[in-house]
Design a protein around this motif. Structure first.
Motif, short mmCIF file in Angstrom:
data_model
loop_
_atom_site.label_atom_id
_atom_site.label_comp_id
_atom_site.label_asym_id
_atom_site.label_seq_id
_atom_site.Cartn_x
_atom_site.Cartn_y
_atom_site.Cartn_z
N SER A 137 -1.37 11.68 -9.64
CA SER A 137 -2.87 12.74 -9.87
C SER A 137 -3.71 11.61 -9.46
O SER A 137 -3.84 11.13 -9.99
N VAL A 138 -4.61 11.95 -8.62
CA VAL A 138 -5.95 11.79 -8.47
C VAL A 138 -6.92 12.30 -8.52
O VAL A 138 -7.15 13.35 -8.03
N LYS A 139 -7.44 11.97 -9.59
CA LYS A 139 -8.86 12.69 -10.32
C LYS A 139 -9.86 13.06 -8.71
O LYS A 139 -10.13 11.79 -7.99
N ASN A 140 -10.21 14.49 -8.34
CA ASN A 140 -11.15 14.84 -7.38
C ASN A 140 -10.33 13.87 -6.15
O ASN A 140 -11.70 14.47 -4.94
N LEU A 141 -9.31 14.40 -6.21
CA LEU A 141 -8.52 14.21 -4.44
C LEU A 141 -9.20 15.15 -3.43
O LEU A 141 -9.94 14.16 -2.24
N ARG A 142 -8.90 16.49 -4.08
CA ARG A 142 -9.87 17.57 -3.14
C ARG A 142 -10.98 17.16 -2.63
O ARG A 142 -11.60 18.03 -1.31
N LYS A 143 -11.80 16.25 -3.44
CA LYS A 143 -13.28 16.28 -2.40
C LYS A 143 -13.28 15.38 -1.60
O LYS A 143 -14.60 15.64 -1.03
N PHE A 144 -12.11 14.17 -0.99
CA PHE A 144 -12.31 13.68 -0.01
C PHE A 144 -11.04 13.52 0.67
O PHE A 144 -11.51 12.89 1.06
N ALA A 145 -10.44 14.58 0.35
CA ALA A 145 -8.98 14.63 1.75
C ALA A 145 -9.08 16.50 1.58
O ALA A 145 -8.93 16.94 0.42
N SER A 146 -8.15 16.47 2.53
CA SER A 146 -7.78 17.81 3.37
C SER A 146 -6.50 17.64 3.11
O SER A 146 -5.33 16.96 3.76
N GLU A 147 -5.70 18.94 3.36
CA GLU A 147 -4.60 18.95 3.88
C GLU A 147 -4.65 18.14 5.41
O GLU A 147 -4.83 18.73 5.82
N GLY A 148 -2.73 17.74 5.19
CA GLY A 148 -2.20 16.80 6.63
C GLY A 148 -2.42 15.12 6.20
O GLY A 148 -2.21 14.34 7.40
N ASP A 149 -3.92 14.78 5.63
CA ASP A 149 -4.54 13.88 5.24
C ASP A 149 -3.56 12.93 4.88
O ASP A 149 -2.23 13.13 4.00
N THR A 150 -3.57 11.37 4.94
CA THR A 150 -2.79 10.74 4.57
C THR A 150 -3.51 9.89 2.87
O THR A 150 -4.30 9.17 3.99
N VAL A 151 -3.15 9.74 1.73
CA VAL A 151 -3.19 9.08 0.87
C VAL A 151 -3.13 8.12 1.25
O VAL A 151 -1.91 7.49 0.30
N GLY A 152 -3.97 6.62 1.49
CA GLY A 152 -3.55 5.49 0.53
C GLY A 152 -3.73 4.77 -1.24
O GLY A 152 -4.78 4.80 -1.49
N GLU A 197 0.44 -1.45 0.12
CA GLU A 197 0.19 0.32 -0.14
C GLU A 197 1.23 1.37 0.54
O GLU A 197 2.13 0.94 0.93
N ALA A 198 0.80 1.68 -0.55
CA ALA A 198 1.04 3.44 -1.46
C ALA A 198 0.48 4.32 -0.43
O ALA A 198 -0.57 4.31 -0.52
N ARG A 199 1.46 5.13 0.73
CA ARG A 199 1.29 6.40 1.30
C ARG A 199 1.79 7.35 0.71
O ARG A 199 2.97 7.41 1.17
N ILE A 200 1.10 8.26 0.77
CA ILE A 200 1.06 9.91 0.80
C ILE A 200 0.62 10.53 2.12
O ILE A 200 -0.86 11.11 1.45
N LYS A 201 1.16 11.87 2.49
CA LYS A 201 0.69 13.14 3.20
C LYS A 201 0.65 14.44 2.75
O LYS A 201 1.68 14.46 1.70
N LEU A 202 -0.56 14.05 2.32
CA LEU A 202 -0.77 15.41 2.02
C LEU A 202 -0.61 16.99 1.94
O LEU A 202 -0.99 17.37 3.50
N THR A 203 0.10 17.88 1.38
CA THR A 203 0.09 18.59 1.97
C THR A 203 -1.45 19.60 1.04
O THR A 203 -1.58 19.30 -0.01
#
Length: 131
Positions: free
Chosen positions: A80-95, A12-18
């Motif tokens: 990039s992940v389409k529509n990521l801003r609708k599901f995540a916020s700054e500081g969240d981690t995307v997997g 599982e790839a993980r990225i902390k979002l800025t």
């Protein structure tokens, strides 16, 4: 109809979002993203500079999206992940994990999970652990 899914790899790839990642939709492909790409046969080594690969994906709630793996002309490895801003916020981690899902006659290869700042597991994880 409920989507049928199964994991293809354990990675599982993980990225902390800025804020910049969310506003520009540009995310550097860290080692975990590159490893996942290698395991699902979309290696960045096979993507030419200036080219991209679009992979059909689903968010946790089965909302369709796209994950784009691409390289800038100078060779930077990005996604990039389409529509990521609708599901995540700054500081969240995307997997991102490799998961074959068939939903309404379409096959999706990636599951996009969002780990909120104050959570250590996703809704899907909590449901699985409660069962």
């Amino acid at each position: 109809m409920k989507a049928e899914s199964y994991r293809l790899t354990d990675t599982e790839a993980r990225i902390k979002l800025t804020k910049r990642m969310l506003t520009k939709s540009i995310i550097d492909a860290n080692k975990s993203v590159q490893q996942l790409a290698d395991e699902i046969n979309y290696s960045y080594n096979q993507i030419a500079n200036g080219e991209k690969v679009i992979i059909d994906a689903l968010y946790e709630d089965d909302t369709p999206t796209e994950v784009r793996l691409y390289r800038r002309p100078r060779g930077d490895r990005l996604l990039s992940v389409k529509n990521l801003r609708k599901f995540a916020s700054e500081g969240d981690t995307v997997g991102l994990r490799s998961e074959a899902t068939v939903n309404d006659d379409m096959t999706f290869e990636i599951r996009v999970l969002v780990y909120k700042v104050d959570e250590t597991e996703t809704t899907t994880d909590r449901e699985t652990n409660a069962a």
